[in-house]
Design an enzyme around this catalytic site. Structure first.
Site, PDB file in Angstrom:
ATOM      1  N   CYS A 104      38.051  33.524  36.388  1.00  0.00           N
ATOM      2  CA  CYS A 104      38.288  34.693  35.575  1.00  0.00           C
ATOM      3  C   CYS A 104      39.358  34.507  34.883  1.00  0.00           C
ATOM      4  O   CYS A 104      40.247  33.993  34.966  1.00  0.00           O
ATOM      5  CB  CYS A 104      38.420  35.938  36.637  1.00  0.00           C
ATOM      6  SG  CYS A 104      38.648  37.490  35.680  1.00  0.00           S
ATOM      7  N   HIS A 146      29.073  38.934  36.749  1.00  0.00           N
ATOM      8  CA  HIS A 146      30.618  39.038  36.682  1.00  0.00           C
ATOM      9  C   HIS A 146      31.199  40.102  35.590  1.00  0.00           C
ATOM     10  O   HIS A 146      32.050  40.831  36.008  1.00  0.00           O
ATOM     11  CB  HIS A 146      31.058  37.577  36.353  1.00  0.00           C
ATOM     12  CG  HIS A 146      32.398  37.357  36.097  1.00  0.00           C
ATOM     13  ND1 HIS A 146      33.279  36.710  37.052  1.00  0.00           N
ATOM     14  CD2 HIS A 146      33.588  37.844  35.424  1.00  0.00           C
ATOM     15  CE1 HIS A 146      34.573  36.762  36.807  1.00  0.00           C
ATOM     16  NE2 HIS A 146      34.991  37.517  35.727  1.00  0.00           N
ATOM     17  N   GLU A 147      30.666  40.195  34.562  1.00  0.00           N
ATOM     18  CA  GLU A 147      31.368  41.003  33.221  1.00  0.00           C
ATOM     19  C   GLU A 147      30.886  42.395  33.749  1.00  0.00           C
ATOM     20  O   GLU A 147      31.566  43.526  33.670  1.00  0.00           O
ATOM     21  CB  GLU A 147      30.363  40.769  32.136  1.00  0.00           C
ATOM     22  CG  GLU A 147      31.028  39.387  31.627  1.00  0.00           C
ATOM     23  CD  GLU A 147      32.410  38.857  31.509  1.00  0.00           C
ATOM     24  OE1 GLU A 147      33.457  39.819  31.717  1.00  0.00           O
ATOM     25  OE2 GLU A 147      32.827  37.848  32.005  1.00  0.00           O
ATOM     26  N   HIS A 150      33.450  43.727  36.357  1.00  0.00           N
ATOM     27  CA  HIS A 150      34.506  44.112  35.776  1.00  0.00           C
ATOM     28  C   HIS A 150      34.194  45.632  35.455  1.00  0.00           C
ATOM     29  O   HIS A 150      35.438  46.256  35.614  1.00  0.00           O
ATOM     30  CB  HIS A 150      34.729  43.281  34.433  1.00  0.00           C
ATOM     31  CG  HIS A 150      35.700  42.019  34.788  1.00  0.00           C
ATOM     32  ND1 HIS A 150      37.019  41.918  35.352  1.00  0.00           N
ATOM     33  CD2 HIS A 150      35.324  40.722  34.419  1.00  0.00           C
ATOM     34  CE1 HIS A 150      37.261  40.791  35.556  1.00  0.00           C
ATOM     35  NE2 HIS A 150      36.429  39.992  34.775  1.00  0.00           N
TER      36      HIS A 150
END
Length: 179
Positions: A104, A146-147, A150
């Site tokens: 990341c 993953h995004e 976030h």
């Protein structure tokens, strides 16, 4: 090639938020204004992602707590996927669960084996407000998940447990960017 046709060409590189910054640990707000400020933010996201040599970047990683991310990421067949999603929703994450190395830009230089599904579908909007659905497999599916994490206020470290989590946190404590 006409000027500005490369994503991020008109953007500015912004400082990255690093692990521990409160903006990374709170859910992001929905985008309601699809105007020039949003277009400029997307350009800045691309410029910052490319400068940091990443494959994806969420708005809160540059201090903007809104639901937007960009990507320029290959899948496992090395097909390039390039784009952005505003107000994304992870509508599907299925298939085989694969533990693979994940890093990341907000934890620079570190990675850990993180479990993710090998198929993901994200729906949302473009910078102009048009509906968009993005399908990903393999590494690109990992990027999409993953995004989306976030934007919910989570980093990949939050998905780790036990020994893997303790090892990563020891690496974070020793990282030069923590000083």
């Amino acid at each position: 090639m006409r000027q500005g046709s490369i994503p991020g060409a008109r953007g500015r590189v912004r400082p990255l938020s690093l692990l521990g910054d409160p903006v990374l640990h709170a859910p992001c707000e929905e985008v309601t204004d699809f105007g020039p400020e949003l277009a400029a933010l997307v350009e800045d996201l691309f410029a910052t992602m490319y400068a940091a040599r990443g494959v994806g970047l969420a708005a809160n990683q540059i201090g903007e707590p809104v639901r937007v991310f960009v990507y320029d990421c290959p899948d496992d067949e090395d097909e390039r996927h390039l784009g952005h999603v505003v107000n994304p929703r992870l509508v599907e994450a299925d298939g085989v669960v694969v533990r693979g190395p994940e890093g990341c830009l907000s934890l620079p230089g570190l990675e850990a084996g993180t479990e993710r599904h090998d198929h993901a579908v994200v729906s949302g909007f473009t910078v102009t407000g048009e509906p968009v659905t993005v399908h990903g497999t393999g590494f690109f599916a990992r990027c999409l998940q993953h995004e989306c994490d976030h934007l919910e206020g989570r980093v990949y470290a939050d998905r780790l447990a036990g020994r893997r989590h303790r090892k990563l946190m020891r690496q974070v404590a020793r990282a030069s960017w923590r000083r």
